[in-house]
Design a protein around this motif. Structure first.
Motif, PDB file in Angstrom:
ATOM      1  N   MET A  30      32.237 -11.218  -6.424  1.00  0.00           N
ATOM      2  CA  MET A  30      31.074 -10.847  -7.224  1.00  0.00           C
ATOM      3  C   MET A  30      31.148  -9.357  -7.536  1.00  0.00           C
ATOM      4  N   PRO A  31      31.846  -8.967  -8.617  1.00  0.00           N
ATOM      5  CA  PRO A  31      32.065  -7.552  -8.894  1.00  0.00           C
ATOM      6  C   PRO A  31      30.789  -6.770  -9.199  1.00  0.00           C
ATOM      7  N   LYS A  32      29.815  -7.422  -9.794  1.00  0.00           N
ATOM      8  CA  LYS A  32      28.565  -6.739 -10.134  1.00  0.00           C
ATOM      9  C   LYS A  32      27.823  -6.295  -8.875  1.00  0.00           C
ATOM     10  N   ILE A  62      25.993 -22.495   5.597  1.00  0.00           N
ATOM     11  CA  ILE A  62      26.709 -22.053   4.408  1.00  0.00           C
ATOM     12  C   ILE A  62      27.212 -20.621   4.621  1.00  0.00           C
ATOM     13  N   GLU A  63      28.220 -20.237   3.826  1.00  0.00           N
ATOM     14  CA  GLU A  63      28.750 -18.879   3.916  1.00  0.00           C
ATOM     15  C   GLU A  63      27.878 -17.930   3.098  1.00  0.00           C
ATOM     16  N   ALA A  64      27.608 -16.772   3.658  1.00  0.00           N
ATOM     17  CA  ALA A  64      26.864 -15.730   2.947  1.00  0.00           C
ATOM     18  C   ALA A  64      27.866 -14.675   2.478  1.00  0.00           C
ATOM     19  N   PRO A  65      27.569 -13.998   1.374  1.00  0.00           N
ATOM     20  CA  PRO A  65      28.502 -12.975   0.874  1.00  0.00           C
ATOM     21  C   PRO A  65      28.613 -11.774   1.821  1.00  0.00           C
ATOM     22  N   LEU A  66      29.782 -11.163   1.817  1.00  0.00           N
ATOM     23  CA  LEU A  66      30.054  -9.940   2.570  1.00  0.00           C
ATOM     24  C   LEU A  66      30.272  -8.796   1.601  1.00  0.00           C
ATOM     25  N   HIS A  67      29.937  -7.592   2.004  1.00  0.00           N
ATOM     26  CA  HIS A  67      30.230  -6.438   1.155  1.00  0.00           C
ATOM     27  C   HIS A  67      31.739  -6.224   1.127  1.00  0.00           C
TER      28      HIS A  67
END
Length: 106
Positions: A30-32, A62-67
């Motif tokens: 997720m580049p934005k 579920i998987e959560a996004p990482l920085h």
């Protein structure tokens, strides 16, 4: 920047947080937002009430996004975290692992 160096399908190592040291494949970038989704890492639980679509209800994992700064590409040689540099080979730009000097598939 760093977003160009991590792509979907790359094997990455988590550098910090509760999942430090775990590895997984990038399923989404997720580049934005400056985040990545890594399979099997940063699992989040969601308690669901029974509905007509899901009469059982229960707990969803579920998987959560990482920085993006919390992950690094895994070296193709030994699987440890490495930085990535861009080199030009045969007129094409390729990603190269800094530690081993091997090209990264992708």
């Amino acid at each position: 920047m760093a977003l160009a160096k991590i792509k979907k399908g790359d094997e990455v190592v988590v550098l910090s947080g509760k999942d430090k040291g775990k590895t997984g494949n990038v399923t989404q970038v997720m580049p934005k937002d400056g985040k990545v989704l890594v399979s099997g890492v940063n699992m989040m639980t969601r308690h669901r009430k029974p509905t007509q679509q899901n009469p059982e209800g229960g707990i969803d994992r579920i998987e959560a996004p990482l920085h993006i700064s919390k992950v690094a590409i895994a070296d193709p040689k030994d699987g440890k975290a490495t930085r990535v540099r861009i080199e030009e080979k045969d007129g094409k730009k390729v990603r190269v692992a800094v530690k081993s000097g091997e090209t990264i598939d992708g």
